[in-house]
Motif scaffolding. Structure first.
Motif, mmCIF file in Angstrom:
data_model
loop_
_atom_site.group_PDB
_atom_site.id
_atom_site.type_symbol
_atom_site.label_atom_id
_atom_site.label_comp_id
_atom_site.label_asym_id
_atom_site.label_seq_id
_atom_site.Cartn_x
_atom_site.Cartn_y
_atom_site.Cartn_z
ATOM 1 N N ARG A 183 5.327 4.849 -2.777
ATOM 2 C CA ARG A 183 4.551 3.623 -2.818
ATOM 3 C C ARG A 183 5.456 2.416 -2.582
ATOM 4 O O ARG A 183 6.528 2.311 -3.185
ATOM 5 C CB ARG A 183 3.848 3.493 -4.172
ATOM 6 C CG ARG A 183 2.839 2.351 -4.251
ATOM 7 C CD ARG A 183 2.140 2.335 -5.601
ATOM 8 N NE ARG A 183 1.063 1.363 -5.638
ATOM 9 C CZ ARG A 183 -0.210 1.635 -5.347
ATOM 10 N NH1 ARG A 183 -0.553 2.867 -5.011
ATOM 11 N NH2 ARG A 183 -1.133 0.687 -5.389
ATOM 12 N N GLN A 195 5.646 7.546 -6.954
ATOM 13 C CA GLN A 195 4.473 7.443 -7.824
ATOM 14 C C GLN A 195 4.141 8.860 -8.251
ATOM 15 O O GLN A 195 3.490 9.609 -7.535
ATOM 16 C CB GLN A 195 3.300 6.806 -7.072
ATOM 17 C CG GLN A 195 2.058 6.631 -7.915
ATOM 18 C CD GLN A 195 0.952 5.920 -7.145
ATOM 19 O OE1 GLN A 195 1.223 5.072 -6.313
ATOM 20 N NE2 GLN A 195 -0.282 6.290 -7.418
ATOM 21 N N SER A 234 0.834 -1.201 0.000
ATOM 22 C CA SER A 234 0.000 0.000 0.000
ATOM 23 C C SER A 234 0.861 1.240 0.000
ATOM 24 O O SER A 234 1.903 1.300 0.638
ATOM 25 C CB SER A 234 -0.904 0.013 1.240
ATOM 26 O OG SER A 234 -0.128 -0.022 2.405
ATOM 27 N N PRO A 235 0.447 2.277 -0.725
ATOM 28 C CA PRO A 235 1.229 3.491 -0.797
ATOM 29 C C PRO A 235 1.073 4.315 0.463
ATOM 30 O O PRO A 235 0.069 4.250 1.152
ATOM 31 C CB PRO A 235 0.625 4.226 -1.999
ATOM 32 C CG PRO A 235 -0.792 3.757 -2.026
ATOM 33 C CD PRO A 235 -0.768 2.338 -1.543
ATOM 34 N N GLU A 266 10.311 1.284 -1.549
ATOM 35 C CA GLU A 266 9.607 2.529 -1.875
ATOM 36 C C GLU A 266 10.061 3.095 -3.215
ATOM 37 O O GLU A 266 11.251 3.179 -3.500
ATOM 38 C CB GLU A 266 9.817 3.574 -0.780
ATOM 39 C CG GLU A 266 9.102 3.263 0.517
ATOM 40 C CD GLU A 266 9.127 4.465 1.456
ATOM 41 O OE1 GLU A 266 8.198 4.599 2.257
ATOM 42 O OE2 GLU A 266 10.081 5.269 1.370
#
Length: 341
Positions: free
Chosen positions: A28, A67, A4-5, A64
């Motif tokens: 994200r 995005q 999940s972001p 990570e």
């Protein structure tokens, strides 16, 4: 389980997208480090070094990725001028940019298929869109590949196995939503039981792409934010399930007026982008521009470059018709033919 972001917005140090300012991004998580560590610890000692190195690289880089999306509605007028035969596709992208520009929503662009004859700028369009959005780009030419594992990776049990292009682009890149180009998708061909397009059935569906598993790494990775652009000359050669997952744009060759516009802008761009350009006329002669408009867009840049060089060899600052390639031979068969002096 899906990654999940986070909700933290950060600036991204990339080329400003279309003059709109610095792109913004959410961070994200693309995979779970605990799963990577678990699989790495299960590897037999002194075996599967390539796979071990892949896991170590994933842990080193961390899960990570940015995005990204433009911080505002980017300037697109230049794209409408440069790509006059892609207006329908540009309109759809512009609408989505307008929807997400002042919200925390991610940029969502449906997978795109650019269908049309060779040489009309389909791959150039994809590169321009990647630059506009301020994200990275992966590229796979299906015409030169036969293995079904190019996108999804091959099992580490096979000699010389390695991750697929989707995995590499996401893990090695800086972005969770790179633009992935599948060039000449209609020319994909497999070997034996391998389907080179098999991975796309899940990758093009947002829900299943959340948990995409590369066959080499065998670790679920979130590929749901990838922006897909495929190009093809013949839509009949593409499986119907793939077509149903994509927005199809039938791109025609530009008409004569549009081709003249493209040729003129390329002339100005080449002239302005090089120190030697100051030696040449600000605009080409009408007869030269008319002849250049007979070429396919992908041939125009190298034709202008050759013409500049021919004129310079003749100690002229004006490009003449004799400096240009033979337009009737370009894009048909054989190499460019040049008219001698």
């Amino acid at each position: 389980m899906r990654a999940s972001p986070s909700t933290q917005l950060v600036p991204v140090a990339t080329q400003p997208a279309g003059g709109s300012g610095i792109p913004i991004a959410q961070m994200r998580n693309l995979y779970r480090c605990a799963e990577v560590e678990r699989r790495m610890n299960r590897l037999p000692p002194k075996e599967h070094e390539s796979l071990r190195n892949t896991y170590e690289r994933m842990l080193e880089k961390g899960p990570e990725r940015f995005q990204v999306k433009p911080s505002g509605l980017p300037a697109m007028d230049h794209l409408y001028d440069d790509l006059p035969n892609f207006h329908a596709a540009l309109d759809d992208i512009k609408r989505q940019l307008a929807l997400c520009q002042d919200s925390r929503d991610a940029l969502e662009i449906a997978p795109m298929l650019l269908l049309g004859p060779p040489g009309i700028g389909k791959t150039h369009f994809a590169r321009e869109i990647a630059q506009l959005l301020g994200t990275g780009m992966g590229f796979v030419s299906m015409s030169s590949l036969t293995a079904g594992w190019v996108l999804s990776g091959a099992s580490s049990q096979w000699k010389g196995a390695r991750p697929g292009k989707v995995f590499e682009t996401l893990v090695e890149g800086a972005y969770a939503n790179p633009l992935m180009v599948i060039d000449e998708i209609d020319k994909a061909r497999g070997e034996h039981a391998y389907d080179p397009l098999g991975a796309l059935y899940s990758l093009l569906e947002h829900d299943t792409a959340h948990d995409f598993t590369d066959e080499f790494a065998e670790v679920a990775i979130d590929a749901s934010q990838v922006i897909w652009v495929a190009t093809a000359n013949d839509g009949h050669a593409i499986p119907e399930p793939i077509l149903n997952r994509m927005s199809v744009y039938e791109v025609q060759a530009p008409d004569r007026d549009a081709a003249r516009t493209i040729a003129l802008r390329l002339y100005a761009s080449l002239r302005a982008g090089h120190d030697w350009g100051r030696r040449f006329d600000e605009s080409p002669a009408e007869a030269v521009l008319e002849r250049m408009s007979e070429l396919a867009p992908r041939d125009m840049r190298r034709a202008w470059t050759a013409a500049f060089g021919n004129a310079r060899l003749d100690n002229r600052c004006t490009i003449e018709l004799r400096d240009l390639p033979d337009a009737h031979g370009v894009g048909k068969r054989g190499p460019l033919g040049f008219v001698g002096h």
